[in-house]
Design an enzyme around this catalytic site. Structure first.
Site, short mmCIF file in Angstrom:
data_model
loop_
_atom_site.label_atom_id
_atom_site.label_comp_id
_atom_site.label_asym_id
_atom_site.label_seq_id
_atom_site.Cartn_x
_atom_site.Cartn_y
_atom_site.Cartn_z
N HIS A 125 0.83 -1.22 0.00
CA HIS A 125 0.00 0.00 0.00
C HIS A 125 0.86 1.26 0.00
CE1 HIS A 125 0.63 1.08 4.27
NE2 HIS A 125 0.53 -0.21 4.53
N CYS A 162 3.37 -4.71 6.53
CA CYS A 162 3.00 -4.47 5.14
C CYS A 162 4.22 -4.11 4.29
CB CYS A 162 1.98 -3.34 5.06
SG CYS A 162 0.36 -3.80 5.72
#
Length: 413
Positions: free
Chosen positions: A336, A354
């Site tokens: 992201h 992430c």
């Protein structure tokens, strides 16, 4: 701080329990995938015994269910025991005389209705076998199906009709509750996949029996068409339960697009159709919340979402707006946009698990990727847990096929 996200792209009946990692959406969506099975989607045409020139070989033909049998499951097949010829016709009709479509299994041992049978209904089957000299033998049987099952196993298919997926898109079927080992072979026999061009594959179960994956030894060829039928409507699944319904979908595989993330270099290399098209700096999970290493696939894409960890991390939790999020695991590992970590990208790991990239790179990836594109992360302090996402590609072929409940064809071992 470990995060979870329960939404999925092509949600089936249930979502596996979240495990832990980078993010959790503030809202939760789900949708059934697949449509009622189309007639004739069960299997390829049957292979029959060679027909010799001799006219002296008698034809022996016997059918199941036996005539007069009642309480037959709604998934019942017309069993065929044949010697001395080949099956040349099968007809199944309901009490009103309406024909039910279907096809023979590849091995010719039974004929599978193209849809779930109706409860408390009388059916009549007629099977014709032809000998080598052209002589025909006809057998009939009639039976009555059971009533509507009271206890069901929920099912789901992570595939949409007429969608295009990445080359690592596995066929994923979900069961709730999970199917026990003793019952998996019978269920697996009712899971059908065909590909064009042909690319043989194998089903493999997770240890809990809540998911079964289908893949081949290698990623799908770009341009492949995949047709799936989960023919478990009314099928006994163990413990007095029956499959809730049939499901089917036909989809296509797009171009090859692979993302390879290396913790040592803190870079992602993007390879499209065998050629490197872009590299970009990344920041992975910090020591206390490491990213998982393994072969994952893009499961879900959200241009804008919210990561909310307050329900799991309490006072240490946070709510953050996120752009261009692409889910890799059930536990919340994503690729992201992370404008706050641009200064660390390519240099050090600061995320909660992430794969952080810059806003510009996140948008570029988001515009290029498909659900089912492979993402390989290597060199981190955590190994991807099998079943934490669509993980069949994270096992070697030899390990993967051990999860099949049926014998694996010798050509695929």
């Amino acid at each position: 701080m470990r995060r979870t996200l329960v939404t999925v792209v092509a949600m089936a009946v249930i979502t596996p329990a979240a495990l832990a990692a980078c993010g959790k959406d503030a809202k939760q969506d789900s949708a059934w995938v697949g449509t009622p099975a189309a007639s004739g989607s069960a299997s390829a045409p049957a292979k029959s015994e060679p027909v010799t020139e001799s006219a002296t070989v008698p034809v022996s033909l016997a059918l199941t269910p036996a005539t007069g049998k009642t309480g037959v499951p709604l998934s019942t097949e017309i069993g065929v025991k044949l010697a001395g010829g080949k099956i040349t016709g099968v007809t199944l009709k309901d009490a009103k005389g309406a024909a039910v479509p279907g096809k023979l299994r590849d091995d010719g041992t039974s004929w599978i209705p193209g849809r779930t049978l109706s409860p408390n209904q009388k059916y009549s089957a007629t099977v014709v076998a032809t000998a080598g000299d052209g002589q025909t033998t006809t057998q009939t049987t009639s039976f009555t199906t059971m009533g509507k099952p009271g206890r069901k196993t929920g099912t789901g298919l992570y595939l949409f009709d007429d969608r295009t997926y990445g080359v690592a898109m596995p066929v994923v079927v979900e069961f709730s509750p999970g199917v026990k080992k003793a019952d998996r072979a019978a269920v697996q026999r009712r899971l059908f996949v065909s590909t064009s061009p042909a690319q043989p594959g194998v089903w493999s179960w997770t240890s809990s029996g809540t998911q079964a994956y289908y893949r081949g030894p290698e990623f799908w060829k770009p341009g492949t068409t995949i047709a799936v039928r989960v023919a478990v409507g009314g099928l006994p699944t163990g413990g007095g339960r029956y499959g809730d319904r049939d499901r089917s979908a036909t989809a296509k595989i797009g171009r090859s697009f692979e993302m390879k993330v290396d913790n040592a270099s803190k870079k992602m290399t993007v390879v499209q159709d065998g050629k490197t098209v872009k590299t970009m700096p990344v920041s992975l999970g910090k020591k206390s919340t490491p990213s998982s290493s393994g072969v994952m696939v893009v499961m879900e894409k959200k241009e804008a979402t919210v990561f909310d960890t307050t329900d799991t991390d309490g006072d240490e939790g946070y709510v953050t707006d996120i752009e261009f999020a692409q889910r890799l695991t059930w536990s919340g590992q994503y690729i992201h946009s992370a404008p706050w970590s641009v200064g660390s990208q390519g240099r050090r790991n600061v995320s909660h698990g992430c794969v952080n990239v810059s806003p510009a790179n996140a948008r570029w990836l988001f515009d290029k990727t498909l659900i089912g594109d492979p993402v390989t992360v290597k060199g981190t302090g955590d190994k991807l847990a099998y079943g934490n996402g669509w993980t069949p590609w994270d096992l070697s072929w030899a390990e993967y096929i051990k999860g099949s409940a049926l014998p694996v064809p010798a050509a695929l071992k």
